[in-house]
Design an enzyme around this catalytic site. Structure first.
Site, mmCIF file in Angstrom:
data_model
loop_
_atom_site.group_PDB
_atom_site.id
_atom_site.type_symbol
_atom_site.label_atom_id
_atom_site.label_comp_id
_atom_site.label_asym_id
_atom_site.label_seq_id
_atom_site.Cartn_x
_atom_site.Cartn_y
_atom_site.Cartn_z
ATOM 1 N N ASP A 13 0.819 -1.233 0.000
ATOM 2 C CA ASP A 13 0.000 0.000 0.000
ATOM 3 C C ASP A 13 0.839 1.264 0.000
ATOM 4 O O ASP A 13 0.431 2.301 0.533
ATOM 5 C CB ASP A 13 -0.946 0.067 1.221
ATOM 6 C CG ASP A 13 -1.728 -1.209 1.410
ATOM 7 O OD1 ASP A 13 -2.140 -1.782 0.395
ATOM 8 O OD2 ASP A 13 -1.924 -1.610 2.571
ATOM 9 N N GLY A 40 -4.652 -4.418 -3.819
ATOM 10 C CA GLY A 40 -5.249 -3.543 -4.825
ATOM 11 C C GLY A 40 -4.388 -2.321 -5.040
ATOM 12 O O GLY A 40 -3.830 -1.778 -4.096
ATOM 13 N N HIS A 41 -4.246 -1.928 -6.280
ATOM 14 C CA HIS A 41 -3.499 -0.709 -6.604
ATOM 15 C C HIS A 41 -4.490 0.384 -6.980
ATOM 16 O O HIS A 41 -5.287 0.206 -7.894
ATOM 17 C CB HIS A 41 -2.556 -0.956 -7.780
ATOM 18 C CG HIS A 41 -1.437 -1.891 -7.436
ATOM 19 N ND1 HIS A 41 -0.540 -2.351 -8.354
ATOM 20 C CD2 HIS A 41 -1.081 -2.440 -6.268
ATOM 21 C CE1 HIS A 41 0.323 -3.149 -7.764
ATOM 22 N NE2 HIS A 41 0.005 -3.223 -6.503
ATOM 23 N N LEU A 334 3.370 12.695 0.847
ATOM 24 C CA LEU A 334 4.017 13.731 1.670
ATOM 25 C C LEU A 334 2.998 14.801 2.070
ATOM 26 O O LEU A 334 3.059 15.351 3.166
ATOM 27 C CB LEU A 334 5.186 14.361 0.894
ATOM 28 C CG LEU A 334 6.043 15.335 1.704
ATOM 29 C CD1 LEU A 334 6.770 14.628 2.850
ATOM 30 C CD2 LEU A 334 7.058 16.064 0.821
HETATM 31 P P1 GDP Z 1 -0.434 0.332 -3.781
HETATM 32 O O1 GDP Z 1 -1.082 -1.000 -3.537
HETATM 33 O O2 GDP Z 1 1.008 0.357 -3.393
HETATM 34 O O3 GDP Z 1 -0.673 0.839 -5.157
HETATM 35 O O4 GDP Z 1 -1.124 1.391 -2.799
HETATM 36 P P2 GDP Z 1 -2.674 1.572 -2.484
HETATM 37 O O5 GDP Z 1 -3.391 1.953 -3.696
HETATM 38 O O6 GDP Z 1 -3.170 0.403 -1.716
HETATM 39 O O7 GDP Z 1 -2.609 2.769 -1.421
HETATM 40 C C1 GDP Z 1 -2.083 3.996 -1.690
HETATM 41 C C2 GDP Z 1 -3.112 5.043 -1.341
HETATM 42 O O8 GDP Z 1 -2.516 6.314 -1.335
HETATM 43 C C3 GDP Z 1 -4.246 5.146 -2.339
HETATM 44 O O9 GDP Z 1 -5.400 5.551 -1.665
HETATM 45 C C4 GDP Z 1 -3.746 6.235 -3.305
HETATM 46 O O10 GDP Z 1 -4.794 6.878 -4.015
HETATM 47 C C5 GDP Z 1 -3.109 7.154 -2.334
HETATM 48 N N1 GDP Z 1 -2.007 7.972 -2.820
HETATM 49 C C6 GDP Z 1 -0.957 7.631 -3.607
HETATM 50 N N2 GDP Z 1 -0.069 8.647 -3.650
HETATM 51 C C7 GDP Z 1 -0.587 9.648 -2.858
HETATM 52 C C8 GDP Z 1 -0.106 10.925 -2.447
HETATM 53 O O11 GDP Z 1 0.974 11.348 -2.789
HETATM 54 N N3 GDP Z 1 -0.904 11.642 -1.603
HETATM 55 C C9 GDP Z 1 -2.109 11.196 -1.155
HETATM 56 N N4 GDP Z 1 -2.808 11.970 -0.341
HETATM 57 N N5 GDP Z 1 -2.573 9.977 -1.505
HETATM 58 C C10 GDP Z 1 -1.811 9.222 -2.329
#
Ligand code: GDP
Length: 426
Positions: A13, A40-41, A334
């Site tokens: 995540d 999930g991404h 950040l």
């Molecule tokens: P993954 O499985 O590594 O792709 O990550 P997830 O999708 O499970 O979780 C990452 C969460 O952080 C998601 O809700 C993204 O929309 C959100 N996200 C990603 N980059 C940023 C960011 O720079 N700032 C914020 N506020 N949310 C982010």
């Protein structure tokens, strides 16, 4: 152009979906090489917000071929549903390929995953119940079903029979449940098999030829380094390697072709599921970070479970980057920390009174306590910054401090969930 790996430095995540989506703009292929639909991404773009579980993150670019490699756990239902959802939401005809060597998550893998977690009770592993552990157990017991088997009826029946012999004994005598009939399983598989047929091929020559032509591949890891079964927080790890090095095995690529490894880490920590998590916060502090985190709070994309929250763990991330062989880091989320006056960072652990900087094995990790340094916060919204120099000094200092701690250059800083909310550095 070579192969770029996008992988997690922590517990998963980390925001890999967003970073893959950004890098996919310049890729010819995006390849999944391990795991199944258990993570999930999240991707947010002009089509809306998507949670991709089984389908690679390059599907939003018409020029990208998206490959589900031999090392993955292919859940046919989830794949077909996701493809349908993309279609309904206007992402027309993504270019998809499924390796004929990938193995299929069977309905009985899902069943055994749930039954086993129930049997374990308090000792459960916090599985997403997507059948992943029983799937990989069968793979190494040589009881797995390859995609190509789906199109060879006699072979498929024999393979399912072999897999079900011992399972039916367990169902009856350990779990007290009805047994499973071979022909029902085979018939259901054959229906799904017809639907995925247009995508099935031998993906190895496809990817090797692409490399020989000088095309650019992005290989997309699932979960993070600390969930790796060999190097992570075993036994609260996943069942396939989450490391960039494994991409060579799980996608079928020459190891030397992977020349760029982007380890993704959040500017704080979050952990879905069970397992040791040294910088974990509780109460109000955790709740506030959880609600402010991610794009809509920190809740599991697959399970909806609230994620466990903590401050940045430099010991775990340094280790995660080392395991990944990170050539650079993407620091995400950040912007989320803009509400803090001060931000703690864990720079070392104390184990039995001794300061430890290397991430210890589970038996020792359970006695580890965080050693904190506190940095000043920037107390403002940074989500519109697009250059490093536009960040407040405190935010720049925070990034540079983490960079020194982990010893890998931070080349991307994400300041929001949208594609364009990204700072490229150096
Ligand atoms: P993954 O499985 O590594 O792709 O990550 P997830 O999708 O499970 O979780 C990452 C969460 O952080 C998601 O809700 C993204 O929309 C959100 N996200 C990603 N980059 C940023 C960011 O720079 N700032 C914020 N506020 N949310 C982010």
């Amino acid at each position: 152009m070579g192969v770029t790996a996008v992988v997690g430095a922590n517990w998963g995540d980390e925001g890999k979906g967003k970073i893959t989506d950004v890098l996919a703009a310049e890729a010819d292929y995006v390849v999944r090489y391990q795991g199944g639909s258990n993570a999930g991404h999240t991707i947010i773009n002009e089509y809306g917000k998507f949670a991709l579980h089984m389908i690679p993150s390059g599907v939003f670019y018409p020029g990208v071929t998206n490959v589900i490699g031999p090392g993955t756990a292919l859940n046919l239902n989830d794949f077909l549903q996701e493809r349908e959802e993309l279609h309904l939401r206007g992402v027309s005809d993504p270019n998809l390929k499924i390796s004929d060597r990938a193995q299929v998550v069977m309905p009985y893998h899902l069943l055994f995953d749930a039954l086993e977690e129930e049997r374990l009770g308090d000792r459960r592993f916090g599985s997403t119940k997507k059948g992943i552990a029983p799937f990989y157990a069968d793979k190494f017991l040589k009881l797995g079903i390859q995609v190509a088997d789906l199109y060879a009826e006699k072979r498929l029946t024999q393979r399912v029979e072999a897999a079900l012999t011992a399972k039916n004994v367990l169902l009856q005598h350990l779990y007290g449940k009805p047994t499973i009939a071979v022909d029902e399983v085979v018939a259901a598989l054959q229906r799904d098999a017809e639907q995925i047929k247009p995508y099935v091929c031998d993906t190895t020559p496809l990817l090797h030829d692409a490399i020989d032509r000088g095309q650019h591949l992005v290989v997309e890891g699932q979960l993070g380094a600390l969930r790796d079964p060999d190097h992570g927080i075993y036994p609260h790890s996943t069942s396939s390697s989450t490391l960039a090095g494994y991409a060579s095995v799980g996608a079928g690529l020459p190891p030397y072709a992977i020349d760029r490894v982007v380890a993704v880490t959040k500017a704080y920590s979050s952990c879905a599921g069970e397992g040791l998590f040294v910088t974990e916060l509780h109460g109000e502090e955790a709740a506030e970070l959880r609600e402010r985190g991610g794009d809509a709070g920190e809740y599991g994309v697959t399970t909806g479970r609230p994620r466990r929250m903590g401050w940045f763990d430099a010991v775990a991330t340094r280790y995660g980057c080392r395991l990944q062989g990170a050539t650079e880091v993407a620091l995400t989320n950040l912007d989320v920390l803009g509400y803090r006056k001060e931000i703690p960072i864990c720079t070392a652990y104390k184990v039995d009174g001794v300061t430890v900087r290397e991430f210890p094995v589970t038996a020792v990790l359970e006695r580890a306590k965080p050693v904190w340094e506190t940095l000043p916060g920037w107390s403002c919204d940074i989500s519109r910054a697009r250059r490093f120099e536009e960040l407040p000094t405190e935010a720049q200092e925070y990034v540079l401090y983490i960079e020194r701690q982990i010893g890998v250059p931070i080349r991307m800083i994400s300041v929001g969930p949208m594609r364009e909310q990204l700072i490229h550095r150096g």
